[in-house]
Scaffold this motif. Structure first.
Motif: not given
Length: 252
Positions: A2, A142, A244, A247
Motif C-alpha cells: 500500500k 492508495d 493499512a 483493506a
C-alpha cells in the motif's frame, strides 16, 4: 504494497520530515517500509542520517530501466529510494520531464516492480503541489496524506487543492501548531470546520527539536520521545497503521 503520498499545497509544510519520522515509526510497529523521494530537492536521505545528498535514486530509473545500487537500507530498517542526482537540487533529467508528463502512471508501475511483501507500506515524499512529481505520487497512492501548516495561505488554497484531489482517498493533518498563537488557533478551527472528518485529530505541535535532530543526524522521536510533537507523530503513525490493516474499509 500500500502506498501513501505525503503532499501539501503550501511550501514548508514539513512533508519530508513527516515522511522520515513516520517511516521509522511504522517500521517500529512491524511494517516493512519503503520511503520514496519524488522530490528534486533530494534531501530525504539526510533525515535518515546520510551525510551528503544521494547520488543514485529515482532519477536513475528515469535514465535507465534497470539501474544498480539505487536503494539504501537505513538504521531504522526502512528501505529508502531517494531522488538522486547528488548535491544539486534539480528537476528530472533532460527529456524525462516529458516522460513523466506523458506517462502519469510511471511511478505506480515502477513501485509495482519493487520486491516488497504484500503487507508492506510505501511513503512518498513530494514537492509542493502542483508539480509533475506530485501528480506522479498522487496517481500511485492508495491514500493521500495532505499536510497543512496553520497559516492563512493553507486556507486560501484549500478549495482548489480539494477540487484537484476529488475522487482520491485523502486525509489531512495540521503540522507545526503553536497553541499559544491566536492565529494558529483560529486557522485550526477554520480548517476543522472546512474539512470535517477528513481532518485527522492528530495535529502536530511545533518543536525546535525537529531541525536540531536533523542537524545531529538523529531520529527525532527516538531522541525526544517525551515531547508533545513525538506523541503527536506516534498517534498519526498508529492511525496509518490501522488504516493499512483495514483493506477495503472506509477511511475512518
Amino acid at each position: 504494497m500500500k502506498t501513501i503520498a505525503i503532499v501539501s499545497p503550501v511550501g514548508g509544510a514539513g512533508r519530508t520530515t513527516l515522511t522520515a519520522e513516520l517511516a521509522s515509526l511504522l517500521s517500529a510497529r512491524g511494517h516493512r517500509m519503503l520511503a520514496v523521494e519524488c522530490d528534486p530537492r533530494n534531501v530525504l536521505a539526510l533525515h535518515f542520517g546520510l551525510k551528503e545528498p544521494a547520488r543514485a535514486g529515482l532519477t536513475s530509473y528515469l535514465e535507465s530501466a534497470n539501474p544498480a545500487n539505487t536503494a539504501l537500507n537505513t538504521d531504522d530498517n526502512v528501505l529508502l529510494l531517494p531522488w538522486g542526482g547528488g548535491d544539486t537540487a534539480r528537476g528530472a533529467p533532460a527529456g524525462a520531464r516529458a516522460q513523466l508528463l506523458a506517462s502519469p502512471g510511471w511511478l505506480r508501475e515502477l513501485l509495482a516492480r519493487v520486491d516488497m511483501p504484500p503487507d508492506a507500506l510505501a511513503l512518498i515524499d513530494t514537492p509542493t503541489w502542483p508539480s509533475v512529481e506530485t501528480s506522479q505520487a498522487i496517481a500511485s497512492a492508495d491514500l493521500v496524506l495532505a499536510v497543512l501548516p496553520p497559516s492563512p495561505t493553507a486556507c486560501a488554497v484549500l478549495m482548489r487543492f480539494r477540487e484537484a484531489l476529488a475522487g482520491t482517498p485523502c486525509v489531512y493533518v495540521i503540522n507545526a501548531v503553536i497553541p499559544a498563537r491566536e492565529l494558529h488557533v483560529d486557522v485550526v478551527a477554520l480548517l476543522r470546520t472546512s474539512l470535517g472528518d477528513a481532518l485527522l485529530p492528530y495535529q502536530i505541535h511545533a518543536d525546535a527539536g525537529l531541525p536540531e535532530a536533523l542537524g545531529r543526524g538523529e531520529n527525532f522521536c527516538a531522541s525526544a520521545s517525551g515531547s508533545a510533537a513525538a506523541h503527536d507523530l506516534q498517534g498519526l503513525a498508529a492511525w496509518l497503521s490501522r488504516w493499512a490493516s483495514r483493506a477495503g474499509e472506509p477511511l475512518r
